[in-house]
Design an enzyme around this catalytic site. Sequence first.
Site, PDB file in Angstrom:
ATOM      1  N   CYS A 186      -9.135 -13.633  -5.886  1.00 50.97           N
ATOM      2  CA  CYS A 186      -8.868 -12.993  -7.195  1.00 50.97           C
ATOM      3  C   CYS A 186      -7.377 -12.710  -7.324  1.00 50.97           C
ATOM      4  CB  CYS A 186      -9.594 -11.663  -7.315  1.00 50.97           C
ATOM      5  SG  CYS A 186     -11.340 -11.729  -6.997  1.00 50.97           S
ATOM      6  N   ARG A 200      28.443  -2.705 -30.032  1.00 57.26           N
ATOM      7  CA  ARG A 200      29.174  -1.578 -29.435  1.00 57.26           C
ATOM      8  C   ARG A 200      30.658  -1.936 -29.326  1.00 57.26           C
ATOM      9  NH1 ARG A 200      28.417   3.647 -28.374  1.00 57.26           N
ATOM     10  NH2 ARG A 200      29.324   4.417 -26.437  1.00 57.26           N
ATOM     11  N   LEU A 203      23.864  -0.349 -21.220  1.00 58.95           N
ATOM     12  CA  LEU A 203      23.584   0.521 -22.364  1.00 58.95           C
ATOM     13  C   LEU A 203      24.253   1.885 -22.199  1.00 58.95           C
ATOM     14  CD1 LEU A 203      19.781  -0.312 -22.700  1.00 58.95           C
ATOM     15  CD2 LEU A 203      21.539  -0.937 -24.347  1.00 58.95           C
ATOM     16  N   GLU A 233       0.016  -6.118  -5.944  1.00 56.14           N
ATOM     17  CA  GLU A 233      -0.365  -7.534  -5.765  1.00 56.14           C
ATOM     18  C   GLU A 233       0.478  -8.194  -4.692  1.00 56.14           C
ATOM     19  OE1 GLU A 233      -2.586  -9.339  -7.786  1.00 56.14           O
ATOM     20  OE2 GLU A 233      -3.014  -7.863  -9.337  1.00 56.14           O
ATOM     21  N   PHE A 283       3.111 -10.980  10.218  1.00 56.06           N
ATOM     22  CA  PHE A 283       2.616  -9.708   9.666  1.00 56.06           C
ATOM     23  C   PHE A 283       2.337  -8.701  10.772  1.00 56.06           C
ATOM     24  CE2 PHE A 283       1.749 -12.526   6.132  1.00 56.06           C
ATOM     25  CZ  PHE A 283       2.150 -11.749   5.075  1.00 56.06           C
TER      26      PHE A 283
HETATM   27  C1  LIG Z   1       0.808   1.104 -10.326  1.00 56.53           C
HETATM   28  C2  LIG Z   1      -0.004   0.436  -9.286  1.00 56.53           C
HETATM   29  C3  LIG Z   1      -1.203  -0.193  -9.640  1.00 56.53           C
HETATM   30  C4  LIG Z   1      -2.022  -0.781  -8.656  1.00 56.53           C
HETATM   31  N1  LIG Z   1      -3.219  -1.349  -9.022  1.00 56.53           N
HETATM   32  C5  LIG Z   1      -4.085  -1.745  -8.024  1.00 56.53           C
HETATM   33  C6  LIG Z   1      -5.425  -2.176  -8.361  1.00 56.53           C
HETATM   34  O1  LIG Z   1      -5.797  -2.237  -9.526  1.00 56.53           O
HETATM   35  N2  LIG Z   1      -6.263  -2.487  -7.339  1.00 56.53           N
HETATM   36  C7  LIG Z   1      -5.890  -2.434  -6.040  1.00 56.53           C
HETATM   37  O2  LIG Z   1      -6.719  -2.726  -5.174  1.00 56.53           O
HETATM   38  N3  LIG Z   1      -4.618  -2.054  -5.697  1.00 56.53           N
HETATM   39  C8  LIG Z   1      -3.730  -1.707  -6.663  1.00 56.53           C
HETATM   40  N4  LIG Z   1      -2.455  -1.295  -6.335  1.00 56.53           N
HETATM   41  C9  LIG Z   1      -2.091  -1.185  -4.923  1.00 56.53           C
HETATM   42  C10 LIG Z   1      -1.026  -2.160  -4.467  1.00 56.53           C
HETATM   43  O3  LIG Z   1      -1.557  -3.445  -4.355  1.00 56.53           O
HETATM   44  C11 LIG Z   1      -0.452  -1.610  -3.160  1.00 56.53           C
HETATM   45  O4  LIG Z   1       0.335  -0.473  -3.491  1.00 56.53           O
HETATM   46  C12 LIG Z   1       0.387  -2.618  -2.412  1.00 56.53           C
HETATM   47  O5  LIG Z   1      -0.427  -3.634  -1.886  1.00 56.53           O
HETATM   48  C13 LIG Z   1       1.187  -1.970  -1.255  1.00 56.53           C
HETATM   49  O6  LIG Z   1       0.352  -1.190  -0.480  1.00 56.53           O
HETATM   50  P1  LIG Z   1       0.799   0.303  -0.111  1.00 56.53           P
HETATM   51  O7  LIG Z   1       1.169   0.998  -1.365  1.00 56.53           O
HETATM   52  O8  LIG Z   1      -0.276   0.902   0.703  1.00 56.53           O
HETATM   53  O9  LIG Z   1       2.126   0.119   0.744  1.00 56.53           O
HETATM   54  P2  LIG Z   1       2.181  -0.254   2.295  1.00 56.53           P
HETATM   55  O10 LIG Z   1       1.250  -1.396   2.571  1.00 56.53           O
HETATM   56  O11 LIG Z   1       2.010   0.992   3.084  1.00 56.53           O
HETATM   57  O12 LIG Z   1       3.678  -0.768   2.436  1.00 56.53           O
HETATM   58  C14 LIG Z   1       4.790   0.133   2.558  1.00 56.53           C
HETATM   59  C15 LIG Z   1       6.062  -0.673   2.801  1.00 56.53           C
HETATM   60  O13 LIG Z   1       5.944  -1.386   4.029  1.00 56.53           O
HETATM   61  C16 LIG Z   1       6.301  -2.761   3.824  1.00 56.53           C
HETATM   62  N5  LIG Z   1       5.562  -3.595   4.783  1.00 56.53           N
HETATM   63  C17 LIG Z   1       4.218  -3.745   4.869  1.00 56.53           C
HETATM   64  N6  LIG Z   1       3.908  -4.581   5.874  1.00 56.53           N
HETATM   65  C18 LIG Z   1       5.077  -4.975   6.441  1.00 56.53           C
HETATM   66  C19 LIG Z   1       5.431  -5.825   7.533  1.00 56.53           C
HETATM   67  N7  LIG Z   1       4.486  -6.466   8.244  1.00 56.53           N
HETATM   68  N8  LIG Z   1       6.744  -5.992   7.818  1.00 56.53           N
HETATM   69  C20 LIG Z   1       7.703  -5.338   7.113  1.00 56.53           C
HETATM   70  N9  LIG Z   1       7.422  -4.509   6.069  1.00 56.53           N
HETATM   71  C21 LIG Z   1       6.137  -4.340   5.734  1.00 56.53           C
HETATM   72  C22 LIG Z   1       5.903  -3.029   2.376  1.00 56.53           C
HETATM   73  O14 LIG Z   1       6.570  -4.158   1.862  1.00 56.53           O
HETATM   74  C23 LIG Z   1       6.344  -1.714   1.729  1.00 56.53           C
HETATM   75  O15 LIG Z   1       7.724  -1.774   1.477  1.00 56.53           O
HETATM   76  C24 LIG Z   1      -1.596  -0.764  -7.306  1.00 56.53           C
HETATM   77  C25 LIG Z   1      -0.367  -0.164  -6.971  1.00 56.53           C
HETATM   78  C26 LIG Z   1       0.410   0.427  -7.942  1.00 56.53           C
HETATM   79  C27 LIG Z   1       1.695   1.083  -7.532  1.00 56.53           C
END
Ligand SMILES: Cc1cc2nc3c(=O)[nH]c(=O)nc-3n(C[C@H](O)[C@H](O)[C@H](O)COP(=O)(O)OP(=O)(O)OC[C@H]3O[C@@H](n4cnc5c(N)ncnc54)[C@H](O)[C@@H]3O)c2cc1C
Length: 387
Positions: free
Chosen positions: A242, A272, A342, A367, A387
């Site tokens: 998906c 401007r 701006l 995503e 990863f």
């Molecule tokens: C507004 C919003 C809407 C969303 N909508 C949905 C939704 O509808 N459904 C859903 O299921 N999810 C949704 N999400 C979740 C989104 O997919 C996750 O926030 C995203 O996958 C990152 O996960 P996390 O926030 O837990 O960050 P983490 O996974 O904790 O990552 C934190 C940081 O660590 C870094 N990192 C992670 N792994 C590694 C690695 N191996 N090496 C180096 N750096 C790394 C990341 O790049 C990031 O900078 C949404 C998020 C937001 C903010």
Amino acid sequence: MASLNPYDLYDLNSLLSEEERMIRDSVARFVDERAMPVIAEHFDNATFPMDLIPELADLGLLGSSLQGYGCAGLNAVSYGLICQELERCDSGLRSFVSVQSSLCMYPIYAYGSDEQKDRWLPSMAKGETIGCFGLTESQGGSDPGNLKTYARRDGGDWLVNGSKMWITNGNLADIAIVWARTEEGIMGFVLEKGMPGFEARRIKSKMSLRASVTSELYFDNVRVPEANRLPNVVGLKGPLGCLTQARYGITWGPIGAAIACLDEVLRYTSDRVLFDRPLAANQAIQIRLADMARRITAAQLISLHLGRLKEAGKMQPAQVSLAKWNNVRMALDIARDCRDMLGGAGITTEHQAIRHMLNLESVITYEGTETVHQLVIGRELTGINAF
Ligand SMILES: Cc1cc2nc3c(=O)[nH]c(=O)nc-3n(C[C@H](O)[C@H](O)[C@H](O)COP(=O)(O)OP(=O)(O)OC[C@H]3O[C@@H](n4cnc5c(N)ncnc54)[C@H](O)[C@@H]3O)c2cc1C
């Protein structure tokens, strides 16, 4: 010499079919007439423009790539152009359509039974049933294989326990596609609003995607009938399939956001006057504008070619990763630069740049974060999973 379109320097318009142009233009009209006038207020008030949902449905924008069930059956480039035009208004509006179409209708269509498709897809296409997609959990969205939400068989039903975090449309949704661990592997379940033990809590104080509803979902012994389990997929490939659909659309969306910012700043810097001449007459400003056009053009070429690969059944997830990384980074950098040009006027939502800039902070995270997409490409190049 004919002058070029500043938002389409390579005349990609000429590579679109008449139908694709017609779809883009009708969504553009809807965006300009119906969505643009209200979006800043919705962003300020942290509300989603609910009254636009029937219009999105009437235009055929919900589940637009699916065949049958009242869906438009459009090709991949048309879906991309829809995402581009919606995000020219706001990433939140595009997120609503992406989640409904690619993350909720698509899994029912691809992994659901005939009964499930008949039950949900026609009303989702009409916007009468709203969906959300629950994969991410608080312990780490980048590592979805570590999900803890658990479903266990109980007679002919399932009992679901756990929680989900950052779920777009969570509090708006009538149904949630919830991915849970089971004894037999990761499976998808359709949870319905009102099922005892199922609760959505809205996440407040967001500074990004304010015109989009984001929620936490909680499952406390939710009894889900077997008829609500998606029968045709087991394993992480279900949700990841998906996400590839949704990410493809997301590669197009930020092109719209970047065009909106460039359009705004071209007009602003022409009007401007500083030091007795238009701001746009300065070399330093023109170089920044030219760089924006260069990066938008590259993003447009990437997404259009990716769309044609998708239509030919040849699109690979690593290609989607490259496009998502490149195009979101492009738009975020452009939005920030436009905000700066701006001046003080750029810090309120009277201008679009700061709204797009803040929204794109979510788009670069959800995503698959930028880092995750870089690592997907690294793995493709080296054969080593870092990863
Ligand atoms: C507004 C919003 C809407 C969303 N909508 C949905 C939704 O509808 N459904 C859903 O299921 N999810 C949704 N999400 C979740 C989104 O997919 C996750 O926030 C995203 O996958 C990152 O996960 P996390 O926030 O837990 O960050 P983490 O996974 O904790 O990552 C934190 C940081 O660590 C870094 N990192 C992670 N792994 C590694 C690695 N191996 N090496 C180096 N750096 C790394 C990341 O790049 C990031 O900078 C949404 C998020 C937001 C903010």
